[in-house]
Write a protein that holds these residues in place. Sequence first.
Motif, PDB file in Angstrom:
ATOM      1  N   LEU A   1       0.823  -1.211   0.000  1.00  0.00           N
ATOM      2  CA  LEU A   1       0.000   0.000   0.000  1.00  0.00           C
ATOM      3  C   LEU A   1       0.859   1.265   0.000  1.00  0.00           C
ATOM      4  CD1 LEU A   1      -2.825  -0.953   2.527  1.00  0.00           C
ATOM      5  CD2 LEU A   1      -3.089  -0.570   0.063  1.00  0.00           C
ATOM      6  N   GLN A   2       1.950   1.232   0.742  1.00  0.00           N
ATOM      7  CA  GLN A   2       2.785   2.425   0.850  1.00  0.00           C
ATOM      8  C   GLN A   2       3.757   2.570  -0.321  1.00  0.00           C
ATOM      9  OE1 GLN A   2       4.517   2.445   4.795  1.00  0.00           O
ATOM     10  NE2 GLN A   2       2.501   2.333   5.750  1.00  0.00           N
ATOM     11  N   GLY A   3       3.917   1.537  -1.115  1.00  0.00           N
ATOM     12  CA  GLY A   3       4.845   1.581  -2.246  1.00  0.00           C
ATOM     13  C   GLY A   3       4.133   1.492  -3.576  1.00  0.00           C
ATOM     14  N   ALA A   4       4.138   0.279  -4.152  1.00  0.00           N
ATOM     15  CA  ALA A   4       3.567   0.075  -5.486  1.00  0.00           C
ATOM     16  C   ALA A   4       2.072   0.376  -5.532  1.00  0.00           C
ATOM     17  CB  ALA A   4       3.822  -1.366  -5.950  1.00  0.00           C
ATOM     18  N   GLY A   5       1.358   0.060  -4.464  1.00  0.00           N
ATOM     19  CA  GLY A   5      -0.081   0.340  -4.421  1.00  0.00           C
ATOM     20  C   GLY A   5      -0.363   1.825  -4.500  1.00  0.00           C
ATOM     21  N   ARG A   6       0.409   2.610  -3.749  1.00  0.00           N
ATOM     22  CA  ARG A   6       0.228   4.067  -3.789  1.00  0.00           C
ATOM     23  C   ARG A   6       0.553   4.602  -5.181  1.00  0.00           C
ATOM     24  NH1 ARG A   6      -0.402   8.071  -0.397  1.00  0.00           N
ATOM     25  NH2 ARG A   6       0.224   7.017   1.505  1.00  0.00           N
ATOM     26  N   ALA A   7       1.600   4.074  -5.786  1.00  0.00           N
ATOM     27  CA  ALA A   7       1.982   4.527  -7.128  1.00  0.00           C
ATOM     28  C   ALA A   7       0.879   4.233  -8.140  1.00  0.00           C
ATOM     29  CB  ALA A   7       3.293   3.862  -7.553  1.00  0.00           C
ATOM     30  N   ALA A   8       0.262   3.053  -8.028  1.00  0.00           N
ATOM     31  CA  ALA A   8      -0.765   2.650  -8.994  1.00  0.00           C
ATOM     32  C   ALA A   8      -2.138   3.215  -8.673  1.00  0.00           C
ATOM     33  CB  ALA A   8      -0.841   1.127  -9.053  1.00  0.00           C
TER      34      ALA A   8
END
Length: 168
Positions: A91-98
């Motif tokens: 959520l804090q990495g790739a999820g936030r980016a997407a």
Amino acid sequence: MGFFSRLFAPAADASPAPSGWTDLPEGEASALVLPDPEAAHLLAQFDIEAAIVGHKRWLPWLGTLLQGQRDERLRAEVVDDAGSSELGHWLQGAGRAALGHFPAFEMLLRRHGFFHQQAAAFIRHIEAGERAQAEQAYKACQHASRQVVLLLRELQKGLKTPVVLSKK
């Protein structure tokens, strides 16, 4: 007051909703729905069903503390960091980016963080021998966990089912 009733509370003056309250502005889709190429990429990158299963393991694991069992991996200072879990890391990495630009994403991020705060509070109460407070914190964990799972399921549905808006 329930989770969705807080989100969709009636108007303060008790006036009825306008007749077109369900209409989305032309050209906009649901906050949880992604266009096909973006959804396919995200689904290939992250298994939401596995995230749901993984998140659901937390409650029974925390529940073992209520039964008097100890687990050195369940330390309040570690659990309090929502980014320490697999879902939180995503959520804090790739999820936030997407997904970070979707309004519902912020709600999912906050509910997930709240779950971890309550889990840490639960562990602290257990360690302090405060059974009644621990049970209350555990109930808050259960509630927050259900919300996280619900939001993940809605996200999953949105990724699999693109919305087509018709012109009126």
